[in-house]
Design an enzyme around this catalytic site. Sequence first.
Site, PDB file in Angstrom:
ATOM      1  N   ASP A   1     -11.693  -6.864  -2.290  1.00 31.74           N
ATOM      2  CA  ASP A   1     -12.434  -8.139  -2.199  1.00 31.74           C
ATOM      3  C   ASP A   1     -13.829  -7.853  -1.636  1.00 31.74           C
ATOM      4  O   ASP A   1     -14.129  -6.730  -1.237  1.00 31.74           O
ATOM      5  CB  ASP A   1     -11.682  -9.121  -1.298  1.00 31.74           C
ATOM      6  CG  ASP A   1     -11.484  -8.558   0.109  1.00 31.74           C
ATOM      7  OD1 ASP A   1     -10.423  -7.964   0.347  1.00 31.74           O
ATOM      8  OD2 ASP A   1     -12.402  -8.669   0.934  1.00 31.74           O
TER       9      ASP A   1
ATOM     10  N   GLY B   1     -12.276  -4.589   2.297  1.00 30.07           N
ATOM     11  CA  GLY B   1     -13.311  -5.492   1.800  1.00 30.07           C
ATOM     12  C   GLY B   1     -14.615  -4.723   1.661  1.00 30.07           C
ATOM     13  O   GLY B   1     -14.954  -3.890   2.506  1.00 30.07           O
TER      14      GLY B   1
ATOM     15  N   GLU C   1       0.826  -1.208   0.000  1.00 35.15           N
ATOM     16  CA  GLU C   1       0.000   0.000   0.000  1.00 35.15           C
ATOM     17  C   GLU C   1       0.863   1.263   0.000  1.00 35.15           C
ATOM     18  O   GLU C   1       0.484   2.282  -0.584  1.00 35.15           O
ATOM     19  CB  GLU C   1      -0.935  -0.006   1.223  1.00 35.15           C
ATOM     20  CG  GLU C   1      -1.975  -1.126   1.180  1.00 35.15           C
ATOM     21  CD  GLU C   1      -2.711  -1.319   2.486  1.00 35.15           C
ATOM     22  OE1 GLU C   1      -3.873  -1.766   2.444  1.00 35.15           O
ATOM     23  OE2 GLU C   1      -2.146  -1.052   3.568  1.00 35.15           O
TER      24      GLU C   1
HETATM   25  N1  ADE Z   1      -8.818  -5.628   4.056  1.00 37.48           N
HETATM   26  C1  ADE Z   1      -9.109  -5.919   2.779  1.00 37.48           C
HETATM   27  N2  ADE Z   1     -10.057  -6.854   2.696  1.00 37.48           N
HETATM   28  C2  ADE Z   1     -10.378  -7.186   3.973  1.00 37.48           C
HETATM   29  C3  ADE Z   1     -11.287  -8.108   4.549  1.00 37.48           C
HETATM   30  N3  ADE Z   1     -12.058  -8.888   3.791  1.00 37.48           N
HETATM   31  N4  ADE Z   1     -11.347  -8.186   5.903  1.00 37.48           N
HETATM   32  C4  ADE Z   1     -10.547  -7.405   6.663  1.00 37.48           C
HETATM   33  N5  ADE Z   1      -9.677  -6.527   6.168  1.00 37.48           N
HETATM   34  C5  ADE Z   1      -9.583  -6.416   4.831  1.00 37.48           C
END
Ligand code: ADE
Length: 230
Positions: free
Chosen positions: A195, A77, A11
């Site tokens: 995600d 996420g 990042e």
């Molecule tokens: N950072 C990126 N994706 C994540 C997820 N699914 N859960 C926690 N932190 C995250």
Amino acid sequence: MIGILCAMREELEPILEYVEVKEVIDYGRNKYYLARFQNKDLVLAYSKIGKVNSATTATIMIEKFNARKVLFSGVAGAVDEDLKIGDLIIATKTCQHDIDLTVFGYEPGFVPESKVYFDCDKGLNDIAKSVAKKLDIKLKEGIIASGDQFIHNKEKKEWIKKTFNASAIEMEGGAVGNVCWTLDVPFFMLRAISDTAEEGAGVDFDKFLEESSKVSAKFLVEMLKEINEK
Ligand code: ADE
């Protein structure tokens, strides 16, 4: 001095490409990059993943390096249905979904003498929105919930959404928000989606971490141009 914080090396690295690094200081098992960008002094670091690491690094940025704003850039996420991989979101406020003192009658996320939600700086969010408008970039605003867990389960994600009205999930924002509230320092939280936080999220995260990190980094740099601080 502006503090720029990330959780992971992936990042931070794309941000370092845009700034002029003057000095790298080793402190507290971490590296702090002192840099310049368009006449602005910056301190940049990645904390390592999680609430304790990010809280520690934010505190060091403020107390040792005199950061007068903390800007976070990274990935998250998606919780909100309309957030797709690569989309950007800024936090209106952050919270910690893994704090549970409910057995004592407190609401989820609440610690006595503290609070559930930590506000992000309105002025910095306004700058983000005007940059997004100018560059015609889609930018969502919403609550971002943090916990020391990588969420890859629809049921858990839905619980976080319902309980905290969250739009995205990650593992640092609530902790850094707490530090900045404690020390009265304006806080800004930017994330690009990596995600969906459901089954298979781990695979997507690995696949999209670098790409989404670059999206967030690029936007943060555009924003830095608009911030007036030495
Ligand atoms: N950072 C990126 N994706 C994540 C997820 N699914 N859960 C926690 N932190 C995250």
